[in-house]
Enzyme design. Structure first.
Site, PDB file in Angstrom:
ATOM      1  N   ARG A  72       0.854  -1.192   0.000  1.00 55.88           N
ATOM      2  CA  ARG A  72       0.000   0.000   0.000  1.00 55.88           C
ATOM      3  C   ARG A  72       0.886   1.236   0.000  1.00 55.88           C
ATOM      4  NH1 ARG A  72      -4.919  -0.039  -1.456  1.00 55.88           N
ATOM      5  NH2 ARG A  72      -5.654   1.608  -0.082  1.00 55.88           N
ATOM      6  N   LEU A 110       1.668   4.771   1.197  1.00 55.79           N
ATOM      7  CA  LEU A 110       1.284   5.466   2.425  1.00 55.79           C
ATOM      8  C   LEU A 110       1.127   6.963   2.168  1.00 55.79           C
ATOM      9  CD1 LEU A 110       3.767   3.473   4.648  1.00 55.79           C
ATOM     10  CD2 LEU A 110       1.256   3.319   4.782  1.00 55.79           C
ATOM     11  N   HIS A 155      13.056  -2.832  -1.116  1.00 58.81           N
ATOM     12  CA  HIS A 155      12.561  -2.682  -2.484  1.00 58.81           C
ATOM     13  C   HIS A 155      13.427  -3.536  -3.414  1.00 58.81           C
ATOM     14  CE1 HIS A 155      10.577  -0.690  -5.825  1.00 58.81           C
ATOM     15  NE2 HIS A 155      11.767  -0.577  -6.394  1.00 58.81           N
ATOM     16  N   VAL A 207       7.663   8.065  -3.070  1.00 54.91           N
ATOM     17  CA  VAL A 207       7.660   6.595  -3.045  1.00 54.91           C
ATOM     18  C   VAL A 207       9.015   6.044  -3.518  1.00 54.91           C
ATOM     19  CG1 VAL A 207       6.592   4.517  -4.005  1.00 54.91           C
ATOM     20  CG2 VAL A 207       5.165   6.464  -3.354  1.00 54.91           C
ATOM     21  N   ASP A 208       9.639   5.197  -2.690  1.00 51.11           N
ATOM     22  CA  ASP A 208      10.936   4.569  -2.979  1.00 51.11           C
ATOM     23  C   ASP A 208      12.063   5.581  -3.158  1.00 51.11           C
ATOM     24  OD1 ASP A 208       9.612   2.101  -2.881  1.00 51.11           O
ATOM     25  OD2 ASP A 208       9.185   2.140  -5.024  1.00 51.11           O
TER      26      ASP A 208
HETATM   27  C1  GAR Z   1       9.916  -8.720  -1.875  1.00 53.79           C
HETATM   28  O1  GAR Z   1      10.624  -9.091  -3.025  1.00 53.79           O
HETATM   29  C2  GAR Z   1      10.030  -7.222  -1.642  1.00 53.79           C
HETATM   30  O2  GAR Z   1      11.270  -6.695  -1.994  1.00 53.79           O
HETATM   31  C3  GAR Z   1       8.950  -6.704  -2.558  1.00 53.79           C
HETATM   32  O3  GAR Z   1       7.893  -7.620  -2.442  1.00 53.79           O
HETATM   33  C4  GAR Z   1       8.413  -8.910  -2.108  1.00 53.79           C
HETATM   34  C5  GAR Z   1       7.710  -9.380  -0.858  1.00 53.79           C
HETATM   35  O4  GAR Z   1       8.025 -10.722  -0.573  1.00 53.79           O
HETATM   36  N1  GAR Z   1       8.560  -5.390  -2.184  1.00 53.79           N
HETATM   37  C6  GAR Z   1       8.062  -4.480  -3.032  1.00 53.79           C
HETATM   38  O5  GAR Z   1       7.892  -4.701  -4.215  1.00 53.79           O
HETATM   39  C7  GAR Z   1       7.729  -3.139  -2.412  1.00 53.79           C
HETATM   40  N2  GAR Z   1       7.249  -2.235  -3.389  1.00 53.79           N
HETATM   41  P1  GAR Z   1       7.833 -11.304   0.887  1.00 53.79           P
HETATM   42  O6  GAR Z   1       6.376 -11.019   1.277  1.00 53.79           O
HETATM   43  O7  GAR Z   1       8.077 -12.763   0.753  1.00 53.79           O
HETATM   44  O8  GAR Z   1       8.800 -10.613   1.812  1.00 53.79           O
END
Ligand code: GAR
Length: 192
Positions: free
Chosen positions: A92, A94, A110, A145-146
């Protein structure tokens, strides 16, 4: 030890890596809450099985009112005594209100070498660009974001024939090593 809340939306493998690291009493953060905006997040079961208090706050019940969702989340975080938040696959965006409230106390992982590929589909975009490497970044969460200050990064090679899936599978173990290390660094910065 700083009281740690972990926010997830799904599988929770990064959350698991943080919980394992925090089993060491010398680790600088102690998990007090795992919360998800999706009631069906797999990670909630994993956290509960590890004995960590869990909570789901279904963002869909709040419709378009992002701040009402965030106020409920904020209340739960405060009640749990949260001192640092780790976003771990929390999907989400924020609002500035929430980000400002936790600024300097909230970090995110990320799946790209930021500042490259903010947002979604990071691995496919790295492949399409012909990059030689991809990776992951842990950063402080700020209004953009990021875009917050980078705490730590790890890179992996992009190999011929890679798909978004094979690249994600190569990157994920690096995330699991990086995130506990970066969270420990973040805790030290907060203490100062
Ligand atoms: C991970 O690869 C994380 O880096 C990414 O989602 C995945 C979650 O995996 N995050 C994003 O894309 C944030 N925008 P997990 O639930 O197994 O930790």
């Amino acid at each position: 030890r700083l009281n740690l809340a972990i926010l997830i939306s799904g599988r929770g493998s990064n959350m698991e890596a943080l919980l394992s690291a925090a089993e060491d009493p010398a680790y600088p953060a102690k998990p007090v809450l795992v919360a998800s905006n999706r009631p069906d997040a797999k990670g909630l079961e994993t956290a509960a099985a590890a004995g960590i208090p869990t909570l789901s706050i279904d963002h869909k019940l709040y419709g378009k009112d992002r701040e009402a969702f965030e106020r409920a989340l904020d209340e739960a975080l405060t009640k749990a005594g949260t001192e640092i938040i780790a976003l771990a696959g929390f999907m989400r965006v924020l609002t500035p209100w929430f980000v400002m409230r936790w600024e300097g106390r909230m970090i995110n992982i990320h799946p790209s070498l930021l500042p490259k590929y903010k947002g979604l589909d990071t691995h496919q975009r790295a492949i399409d660009a012909g990059d030689a490497e991809a990776g992951c970044t842990v950063h402080w969460v700020s209004a953009g974001v990021d875009e917050g200050e980078i705490i730590a990064q790890a890179s992996v090679p992009i190999l011929p024939g890679d798909t978004a899936d094979t690249l994600a599978a190569r990157t994920l173990p690096e995330e699991h090593t990086l995130y506990p290390r970066a969270l420990a660094l973040a805790c030290q910065q907060i203490r100062r």
